[in-house]
Scaffold this motif. Structure first.
Motif, mmCIF file in Angstrom:
data_model
loop_
_atom_site.group_PDB
_atom_site.id
_atom_site.type_symbol
_atom_site.label_atom_id
_atom_site.label_comp_id
_atom_site.label_asym_id
_atom_site.label_seq_id
_atom_site.Cartn_x
_atom_site.Cartn_y
_atom_site.Cartn_z
ATOM 1 N N SER A 164 0.394 -1.203 0.119
ATOM 2 C CA SER A 164 -0.110 0.139 0.147
ATOM 3 C C SER A 164 0.774 1.233 0.138
ATOM 4 N N THR A 165 0.672 1.772 -1.315
ATOM 5 C CA THR A 165 1.106 3.383 -0.730
ATOM 6 C C THR A 165 1.445 3.745 -0.082
ATOM 7 N N GLY A 166 -0.066 4.128 0.335
ATOM 8 C CA GLY A 166 -0.586 4.858 1.388
ATOM 9 C C GLY A 166 0.237 4.471 2.851
ATOM 10 N N PHE B 111 3.512 5.559 2.953
ATOM 11 C CA PHE B 111 3.866 7.529 2.373
ATOM 12 C C PHE B 111 3.384 7.669 4.454
ATOM 13 N N ARG B 112 2.464 7.358 5.685
ATOM 14 C CA ARG B 112 2.414 6.869 6.654
ATOM 15 C C ARG B 112 3.584 6.919 7.446
ATOM 16 N N ALA B 113 4.178 5.748 7.122
ATOM 17 C CA ALA B 113 5.109 5.434 7.820
ATOM 18 C C ALA B 113 6.269 6.282 7.703
ATOM 19 N N TYR C 22 -2.292 14.146 -5.075
ATOM 20 C CA TYR C 22 -1.436 13.122 -4.966
ATOM 21 C C TYR C 22 -0.171 13.673 -4.379
ATOM 22 N N VAL C 23 0.589 12.312 -4.239
ATOM 23 C CA VAL C 23 2.265 13.053 -3.914
ATOM 24 C C VAL C 23 2.830 12.445 -5.001
ATOM 25 N N PRO C 24 3.942 13.044 -5.640
ATOM 26 C CA PRO C 24 4.203 13.349 -7.351
ATOM 27 C C PRO C 24 4.753 12.119 -7.429
ATOM 28 N N ASP D 37 -1.820 -2.023 -3.754
ATOM 29 C CA ASP D 37 -3.408 -1.224 -3.223
ATOM 30 C C ASP D 37 -2.983 0.216 -3.212
ATOM 31 N N GLY D 38 -3.702 0.910 -4.045
ATOM 32 C CA GLY D 38 -3.433 2.455 -4.424
ATOM 33 C C GLY D 38 -2.190 2.648 -5.203
ATOM 34 N N TYR D 39 -2.044 1.744 -6.443
ATOM 35 C CA TYR D 39 -0.649 2.595 -7.171
ATOM 36 C C TYR D 39 -1.181 1.025 -8.451
ATOM 37 N N PRO D 40 -1.488 1.497 -9.218
ATOM 38 C CA PRO D 40 -1.376 3.065 -10.175
ATOM 39 C C PRO D 40 -2.592 4.021 -9.587
ATOM 40 N N GLU E 257 0.355 8.729 -15.753
ATOM 41 C CA GLU E 257 1.793 8.404 -15.522
ATOM 42 C C GLU E 257 1.817 7.382 -14.802
ATOM 43 N N GLN E 258 1.479 6.580 -13.815
ATOM 44 C CA GLN E 258 1.952 5.755 -13.046
ATOM 45 C C GLN E 258 1.674 4.954 -13.392
ATOM 46 N N VAL E 259 0.552 4.583 -14.183
ATOM 47 C CA VAL E 259 0.477 3.600 -15.060
ATOM 48 C C VAL E 259 1.531 3.061 -15.995
ATOM 49 N N GLY F 27 -7.614 8.951 13.672
ATOM 50 C CA GLY F 27 -7.200 9.903 14.118
ATOM 51 C C GLY F 27 -6.266 10.014 12.884
ATOM 52 N N ARG F 28 -6.806 9.608 11.322
ATOM 53 C CA ARG F 28 -5.724 9.717 10.377
ATOM 54 C C ARG F 28 -6.375 11.386 9.897
ATOM 55 N N SER F 29 -5.165 12.021 9.858
ATOM 56 C CA SER F 29 -5.230 13.461 9.177
ATOM 57 C C SER F 29 -6.022 14.407 7.751
ATOM 58 N N ASP F 30 -5.439 12.851 7.048
ATOM 59 C CA ASP F 30 -6.272 13.351 5.856
ATOM 60 C C ASP F 30 -8.168 13.138 5.283
ATOM 61 N N ASP F 31 -8.814 12.344 6.834
ATOM 62 C CA ASP F 31 -10.204 11.705 6.708
ATOM 63 C C ASP F 31 -10.645 12.553 7.232
ATOM 64 N N HIS G 53 -12.707 16.144 -1.294
ATOM 65 C CA HIS G 53 -11.709 16.605 -2.767
ATOM 66 C C HIS G 53 -10.951 15.291 -3.031
ATOM 67 N N ARG G 54 -10.585 14.394 -2.132
ATOM 68 C CA ARG G 54 -9.979 12.685 -2.527
ATOM 69 C C ARG G 54 -10.873 12.130 -3.268
ATOM 70 N N LEU G 55 -11.775 12.295 -2.872
ATOM 71 C CA LEU G 55 -12.620 12.018 -3.865
ATOM 72 C C LEU G 55 -13.191 12.064 -5.356
HETATM 73 P P1 AMP Z 1 -4.294 6.100 0.743
HETATM 74 O O1 AMP Z 1 -3.570 5.161 2.476
HETATM 75 O O2 AMP Z 1 -4.269 4.986 -0.414
HETATM 76 O O3 AMP Z 1 -5.709 6.340 0.564
HETATM 77 O O4 AMP Z 1 -3.284 7.314 -0.197
HETATM 78 C C1 AMP Z 1 -3.589 7.624 1.382
HETATM 79 C C2 AMP Z 1 -2.776 9.545 0.849
HETATM 80 O O5 AMP Z 1 -1.237 8.529 -0.089
HETATM 81 C C3 AMP Z 1 -3.129 9.763 -0.854
HETATM 82 O O6 AMP Z 1 -4.461 10.904 -0.091
HETATM 83 C C4 AMP Z 1 -2.027 10.288 -1.485
HETATM 84 O O7 AMP Z 1 -1.733 11.783 -0.237
HETATM 85 C C5 AMP Z 1 -1.007 9.476 -0.619
HETATM 86 N N1 AMP Z 1 -1.006 8.758 -2.061
HETATM 87 C C6 AMP Z 1 -1.104 7.232 -2.079
HETATM 88 N N2 AMP Z 1 -1.081 6.652 -2.589
HETATM 89 C C7 AMP Z 1 -0.398 7.197 -3.853
HETATM 90 C C8 AMP Z 1 0.086 7.575 -5.323
HETATM 91 N N3 AMP Z 1 -0.124 5.894 -6.112
HETATM 92 N N4 AMP Z 1 0.420 8.255 -5.754
HETATM 93 C C9 AMP Z 1 -0.146 9.708 -5.592
HETATM 94 N N5 AMP Z 1 0.076 9.643 -3.983
HETATM 95 C C10 AMP Z 1 -0.573 8.630 -3.464
#
Ligand code: AMP
Length: 203
Positions: free
Chosen positions: A45-47, A50-52, A73-75, A99-102, A106-108, A147-151, A158-160
């Motif tokens: 899971s890329t998310g 990133f969180r780690a 999205y992270v670049p 999970d969560g990538y691509p 561009e990621q594809v 306690g996810r700060s993006d939830d 916005h994420r949707l």
């Molecule tokens: P998620 O846990 O998959 O919902 O990801 C949480 C956040 O991590 C996303 O809202 C993005 O900011 C970042 N993120 C996760 N996966 C990607 C990705 N493939 N590309 C860019 N940003 C990502």
């Protein structure tokens, strides 16, 4: 066909190079962990990565957090490099569930390149189909629990939107390759897992 044919996409081999796709709150993370465990492959899971990094206050984490908190999205370059090194690890050589990538076209392309370098390809793309308004409720609840700060509701909306704009078009790309299997993500967790299992068996 001769004995020198080494096609890796034979329908007799189990699907092990997988993506799970769906909007935020579709249950990708929960299902990915279950399915990956059953198939003895890593759920990547890329998310989570990133969180780690955010928790560990690494350079990558500081950068990622500035995007994540806004629901952006992270670049691509950063995300692609991170996935490239993760896929090079030993445990991903026999398969993986991303999970969560691509999340972008561009990621594809980057993933296509990585898999081509490894001499392999995707077997299947599992798509969790959910109703947008229902997932907003799920995400608000998760934000309060974890306690996810993006939830927060504003970031969730916005994420949707970002998903609809940047990630939903990927489905067409994989659809054209005949890889997509749709599963109803509104059913119970166990029912969704069972439906995913069924999709995986039907190659
Ligand atoms: P998620 O846990 O998959 O919902 O990801 C949480 C956040 O991590 C996303 O809202 C993005 O900011 C970042 N993120 C996760 N996966 C990607 C990705 N493939 N590309 C860019 N940003 C990502």
């Amino acid at each position: 066909m001769t004995s020198t044919d080494t096609s890796t996409s034979s329908s007799s081999s189990p699907a092990r190079r997988l993506l799970i796709v769906g909007p935020p709150g579709a249950g990708k993370g929960t299902q990915a962990v279950r399915i990956a465990e059953e198939l003895a492959i890593p759920a990547i899971s890329t998310g989570d990565i990133f969180r780690a990094n955010v928790s560990g206050q690494t350079e990558l984490g500081v950068l990622a957090k500035s995007y994540m908190d806004k629901g952006e999205y992270v670049p691509d370059s950063v995300t692609n490099d991170m996935v490239r090194s993760r896929l090079a690890e030993d445990d991903a050589q026999e398969g993986f569930l991303l999970d969560g990538y691509p999340r972008t076209l561009e990621q594809v392309e980057a993933l296509d390149g990585m898999l081509a370098e490894l001499g392999t390809d995707l077997d299947m793309v599992l798509l969790l189909v959910v109703e947008t308004e229902a997932v907003i409720g799920r995400l608000v609840a998760r934000g309060a629990e974890q306690g996810r700060s993006d939830d927060t509701e504003e970031t969730i909306r916005h994420r949707l939107d970002v998903y609809a704009e940047q990630t939903a078009p990927l489905i067409d790309v994989y659809e054209k390759r005949g890889l997509v299997r749709r599963v109803d993500g509104m059913a119970s967790i166990d029912e969704v897992t069972a439906a995913l299992r069924e999709a995986l068996a039907d190659r």
